[in-house]
Design a protein around this motif. Structure first.
Motif, PDB file in Angstrom:
ATOM      1  N   GLY A  36      25.771  47.315  36.551  1.00  0.00           N
ATOM      2  CA  GLY A  36      26.087  48.111  35.375  1.00  0.00           C
ATOM      3  C   GLY A  36      24.992  49.117  35.043  1.00  0.00           C
ATOM      4  O   GLY A  36      24.915  49.607  33.919  1.00  0.00           O
ATOM      5  N   ASP A  37      24.157  49.452  36.005  1.00  0.00           N
ATOM      6  CA  ASP A  37      23.084  50.428  35.812  1.00  0.00           C
ATOM      7  C   ASP A  37      23.599  51.844  36.090  1.00  0.00           C
ATOM      8  O   ASP A  37      24.757  52.040  36.446  1.00  0.00           O
ATOM      9  N   ASP A  38      22.706  52.812  35.957  1.00  0.00           N
ATOM     10  CA  ASP A  38      23.037  54.210  36.225  1.00  0.00           C
ATOM     11  C   ASP A  38      23.224  54.404  37.733  1.00  0.00           C
ATOM     12  O   ASP A  38      22.271  54.335  38.509  1.00  0.00           O
ATOM     13  N   VAL A  39      24.457  54.665  38.130  1.00  0.00           N
ATOM     14  CA  VAL A  39      24.801  54.748  39.543  1.00  0.00           C
ATOM     15  C   VAL A  39      24.148  55.959  40.215  1.00  0.00           C
ATOM     16  O   VAL A  39      23.583  55.838  41.309  1.00  0.00           O
ATOM     17  N   LEU A  40      24.219  57.126  39.571  1.00  0.00           N
ATOM     18  CA  LEU A  40      23.675  58.336  40.201  1.00  0.00           C
ATOM     19  C   LEU A  40      22.165  58.267  40.377  1.00  0.00           C
ATOM     20  O   LEU A  40      21.631  58.673  41.417  1.00  0.00           O
ATOM     21  N   GLU A  41      21.480  57.761  39.374  1.00  0.00           N
ATOM     22  CA  GLU A  41      20.018  57.646  39.473  1.00  0.00           C
ATOM     23  C   GLU A  41      19.633  56.689  40.597  1.00  0.00           C
ATOM     24  O   GLU A  41      18.749  56.979  41.400  1.00  0.00           O
ATOM     25  N   ASN A  42      20.317  55.567  40.663  1.00  0.00           N
ATOM     26  CA  ASN A  42      20.014  54.593  41.711  1.00  0.00           C
ATOM     27  C   ASN A  42      20.380  55.120  43.093  1.00  0.00           C
ATOM     28  O   ASN A  42      19.677  54.848  44.074  1.00  0.00           O
ATOM     29  N   ALA A  43      21.456  55.889  43.181  1.00  0.00           N
ATOM     30  CA  ALA A  43      21.843  56.470  44.470  1.00  0.00           C
ATOM     31  C   ALA A  43      20.793  57.463  44.951  1.00  0.00           C
ATOM     32  O   ALA A  43      20.463  57.507  46.140  1.00  0.00           O
ATOM     33  N   ALA A  44      20.258  58.258  44.020  1.00  0.00           N
ATOM     34  CA  ALA A  44      19.230  59.238  44.395  1.00  0.00           C
ATOM     35  C   ALA A  44      17.961  58.549  44.886  1.00  0.00           C
ATOM     36  O   ALA A  44      17.365  58.955  45.895  1.00  0.00           O
ATOM     37  N   VAL A  45      17.556  57.510  44.209  1.00  0.00           N
ATOM     38  CA  VAL A  45      16.363  56.761  44.626  1.00  0.00           C
ATOM     39  C   VAL A  45      16.613  56.088  45.974  1.00  0.00           C
ATOM     40  O   VAL A  45      15.760  56.118  46.870  1.00  0.00           O
ATOM     41  N   GLY A  46      17.797  55.514  46.134  1.00  0.00           N
ATOM     42  CA  GLY A  46      18.136  54.875  47.410  1.00  0.00           C
ATOM     43  C   GLY A  46      18.169  55.861  48.557  1.00  0.00           C
ATOM     44  O   GLY A  46      17.729  55.556  49.667  1.00  0.00           O
ATOM     45  N   ALA A  47      18.691  57.059  48.295  1.00  0.00           N
ATOM     46  CA  ALA A  47      18.744  58.086  49.339  1.00  0.00           C
ATOM     47  C   ALA A  47      17.342  58.511  49.758  1.00  0.00           C
ATOM     48  O   ALA A  47      17.051  58.642  50.953  1.00  0.00           O
TER      49      ALA A  47
END
Length: 64
Positions: A36-47
């Motif tokens: 339930g966290d911020d998906v876009l922020e986590n995706a950017a960090v993961g990328a």
């Protein structure tokens, strides 16, 4: 010969970084959605993390 080897290493590094970025973004976005966290922020960090790991791994592998 040397330039062909160097070009091949750069091509592989770019491809590996792109795959790492895609995998990192997908994994981080999925985990964020589950939590339930911020998906876009986590995706950017993961990328970014995946690309860096893929790039580093590719350069290390090119020496062996």
């Amino acid at each position: 010969m040397i330039s062909a080897v160097g070009l091949s290493a750069c091509e592989n590094a770019g491809r590996t970084a792109a795959v790492g970025a895609a995998a990192g973004a997908a994994g981080s976005a999925t985990a964020a959605a589950i939590r339930g966290d911020d998906v876009l922020e986590n995706a950017a960090v993961g990328a970014a993390t995946g690309a860096a790991a893929g790039l580093a791994g590719s350069f290390v592998a090119s020496f062996f």
